[in-house]
Design an enzyme around this catalytic site. Structure first.
Site, short mmCIF file in Angstrom:
data_model
loop_
_atom_site.label_atom_id
_atom_site.label_comp_id
_atom_site.label_asym_id
_atom_site.label_seq_id
_atom_site.Cartn_x
_atom_site.Cartn_y
_atom_site.Cartn_z
N GLU A 137 46.12 31.26 44.27
CA GLU A 137 45.11 32.16 43.71
C GLU A 137 45.22 33.54 44.32
O GLU A 137 45.40 33.69 45.53
CB GLU A 137 43.73 31.56 43.97
N GLU A 141 37.09 39.95 43.40
CA GLU A 141 35.75 39.44 43.13
C GLU A 141 34.72 40.52 43.41
O GLU A 141 34.82 41.28 44.38
CB GLU A 141 35.45 38.20 43.98
#
Length: 391
Positions: A137, A141
Site C-alpha cells: 500500500e 490520507e
C-alpha cells in the site's frame, strides 16, 4: 481469512476485507496468500496508460455488476459516487460507511496523478492510495479535522508499522485543488504535491534484517479513492483519535447536501516497465505462490473476465450466461449503486469500485457487503440523505 485460516474450497477467494466467497471476491482485491489456492484469484488486468475525467460516470461500474472486463469500465465502485460540474464526487451520506472507487486495471510501478479536493470535518477521512492484492500500500490520507496537512504512508503485505507515516503541509485541502502524485519506481517512491516532492522513500532503507526482505510496496496495485468515517463511534478509540474525533452526522455539508464529499477532477496513470524478470508483454497479472513478493507475480495472456458471480479463478466459466440475474442471490452487497441516493443536480452513472485501507481503516470501515467482496459503502441506518451537488 488470514494466514492461519485459508478460505474453504466452497468459498475459495479471500477478499481484501478478509471475507471468503466466490464471484467478485475473486476479482480486484482477492488475496492469493489467504485464498483456498493461489489460483482461486482471477488474473487481473495489466497496467494501461490513461487520463480520466468525469464529465459523466459512464466509465464507472458497480461492484455488483463488474465481472472483470476492464474494457467496459475504467473504475469499479461501491457506495455513492456522483457527478457534479464535470467532476467526480466521492460521497459519504448520513449514517453510511462512505464510498470507494478503484481502477479496474492495475499498476506495477508507475506514476499516478490525482487532482482533487478532500472532504472536511472531524472523523471524516479521504484517501488516495495504491493497494495491491497482498496488501502492499502507498497512501495519501486526509483527516478532515486538519486541512493543512496530508499524511503519506506505506505498508508491506499489510504489516502494521506506525513509524511509516510522514506529513506534508499545504494549503487548505478542502478549499483548494491540488495535484497529488505517487511516483512508484522499483527502487524508490516519491510523494509530490503540485509538483513539489514532499517525501522520498528508498527501497534500500526498508530492509528487514530478520527476514532478509525489503518491506517495500512491490506488487501490482489498483488506484483507489475513498471517503470513510474514521470517527465512527463504534471504531477503536485509537482510530477515532487519529481521525480527529467522532464524526458529526449533523455537519454543515450533511445538512446542506445530505453527505460529506471529496471532489476528484482527474486521474492520470503512466505505466512503467515491469521488473526485468517478468514477461514484458501480456494482458494480465497472476500470482504463482503465496510469498507475496514481486517475484511471485507473472504477466500472462490469461483472460480476466468471469462468466458469472458463481465463477472463480479456477473455474472462470462457472455459471455461464446466468450471471447478472443470479448474482443478486449469490452476492449480497450492503451498498447498492450510487443511484440509491436521489440526485437533484447530479447523476450516478453506471457504477464501479473497491477501495481499501489495511490495518486500522479496513476493520473500521467494514460492515458487510458479502457477495461483492467489498465492505465499505454500506449504510449504518436506512437514511442516506438527499443527494444535492455542491455548487
Amino acid at each position: 481469512c488470514d494466514a492461519n485460516n485459508l478460505c474453504p474450497e466452497s468459498a475459495p477467494c479471500c477478499s481484501q476485507y478478509g471475507e471468503c466467497g466466490i464471484g467478485a471476491y475473486c476479482l480486484g482485491g482477492c488475496n492469493p496468500k489467504f485464498s483456498f489456492a493461489v489460483e482461486s484469484c482471477a488474473p487481473q488486468p495489466i497496467c494501461v496508460d490513461g487520463s480520466y475525467t468525469f464529465a459523466n460516470l459512464n466509465s464507472l461500474e458497480s461492484n455488483t455488476k463488474y465481472l472483470g472486463d476492464s474494457s467496459q469500465a475504467d473504475f469499479v465502485y461501491t457506495g455513492y459516487p456522483l457527478e457534479s460540474n464535470g467532476d467526480l464526487l466521492v460521497t459519504m451520506p448520513n449514517q453510511s460507511t462512505g464510498t470507494v472507487v478503484a481502477s479496474s486495471t492495475y499498476v506495477w510501478y508507475g506514476k499516478v496523478d490525482v487532482v482533487m479536493k478532500s472532504s472536511r470535518g472531524q472523523g471524516v477521512v479521504t484517501a488516495f492510495i495504491l493497494f495491491s492484492d497482498v496488501q502492499d500500500e502507498i497512501d495519501y490520507e486526509f483527516v478532515g479535522a486538519d486541512l493543512g496537512t496530508v499524511q503519506t504512508n506505506f505498508y508491506y503485505q499489510g504489516i502494521l508499522d506506525w513509524f511509516n507515516s510522514e506529513n506534508i503541509s499545504l494549503s487548505d485541502t478542502f478549499a483548494n485543488w491540488h495535484t497529488y502524485t505517487v511516483d512508484w519506481q522499483q527502487d524508490y517512491i516519491q510523494w509530490s504535491v503540485d509538483g513539489q516532492v514532499g517525501r522520498t522513500l528508498y527501497k534500500n532503507s526498508t530492509l528487514n534484517t530478520t527476514s532478509g526482505e525489503y518491506n517495500f510496496p512491490q506488487t501490482p496495485s489498483r488506484v483507489q479513492l475513498s471517503l470513510w468515517p474514521g470517527g465512527l463511534a463504534s471504531n477503536a478509540p485509537g482510530t477515532i483519535a487519529w481521525a480527529g474525533g467522532e464524526i458529526n452526522w449533523d455537519s454543515e455539508d450533511i445538512q446542506q447536501y445530505g453527505y460529506d464529499y471529496a471532489i476528484v477532477k482527474s486521474v492520470n496513470v503512466q505505466c512503467y516497465s515491469p521488473p526485468s524478470f517478468a514477461n514484458q508483454s501480456g494482458k494480465s497479472y497472476r500470482y504463482v505462490n503465496r510469498n507475496g513478493t514481486q517475484e511471485s507475480v507473472i504477466i500472462t495472456n490469461e483472460d480476466t473476465v468471469l462468466a458469472s458471480f458463481d465463477a472463480s479463478g479456477t473455474d472462470m466459466s462457472a455459471g455461464g450466461s446466468s450471471s447478472s440475474s443470479s448474482s443478486s442471490s449469490s452476492t449480497t452487497s450492503s451498498s447498492s449503486s450510487g443511484s440509491s441516493s436521489s440526485s437533484i443536480t447530479s447523476t450516478t452513472g453506471n457504477g464501479s469500485s473497491g477501495i481499501s485501507r489495511t490495518s486500522t481503516s479496513t476493520t473500521a470501515s467494514s460492515t458487510s457487503s458479502a457477495g461483492s467482496g467489498f465492505s465499505q459503502g454500506g449504510t449504518i441506518s436506512a437514511n442516506a440523505g438527499t443527494a444535492i451537488s455542491p455548487a
